[in-house]
Motif scaffolding. Structure first.
Motif, PDB file in Angstrom:
ATOM      1  N   PHE A   3       5.551  -8.947 -10.455  1.00 52.98           N
ATOM      2  CA  PHE A   3       6.964  -9.282 -10.346  1.00 52.98           C
ATOM      3  C   PHE A   3       7.833  -8.035 -10.203  1.00 52.98           C
ATOM      4  O   PHE A   3       8.969  -8.115  -9.762  1.00 52.98           O
ATOM      5  CB  PHE A   3       7.428 -10.095 -11.560  1.00 52.98           C
ATOM      6  N   ILE A  11      11.614 -14.067  -4.806  1.00 46.63           N
ATOM      7  CA  ILE A  11      11.049 -15.060  -5.729  1.00 46.63           C
ATOM      8  C   ILE A  11      11.803 -16.384  -5.584  1.00 46.63           C
ATOM      9  O   ILE A  11      11.195 -17.457  -5.558  1.00 46.63           O
ATOM     10  CB  ILE A  11      11.106 -14.542  -7.180  1.00 46.63           C
ATOM     11  N   THR A  15      10.192 -19.926  -4.343  1.00 45.16           N
ATOM     12  CA  THR A  15      10.331 -21.095  -5.209  1.00 45.16           C
ATOM     13  C   THR A  15      10.929 -22.265  -4.434  1.00 45.16           C
ATOM     14  O   THR A  15      10.440 -23.400  -4.523  1.00 45.16           O
ATOM     15  CB  THR A  15      11.214 -20.758  -6.420  1.00 45.16           C
TER      16      THR A  15
END
Length: 66
Positions: A3, A11, A15
């Protein structure tokens, strides 16, 4: 840590793509389930109406113990 290499926007994008893919895959299954449930409900309603007519024609218990 993985991350640390990905930014928040990356991210968030991944998602959103994952959620959209899940909706795309499961939507037809959900629609088929709803269609089947609606058909079952429509099929049961005439049967329940027939039972109500039979019950209304029979004597009801008034509770007076004749």
């Amino acid at each position: 840590m993985i991350f640390g290499r990905l930014s928040f926007s990356q991210i968030a994008l991944v998602t959103l793509i994952g959620v959209a893919g899940g909706v795309y895959v499961y939507k037809p299954i959900y629609e088929q389930y709803n269609k089947e449930q609606r058909l079952l409900k429509e099929k049961k309603e005439p049967q329940q109406l027939g039972e109500q007519k039979e019950n209304s024609n029979s004597k009801t218990d008034c509770g007076c113990h004749h």
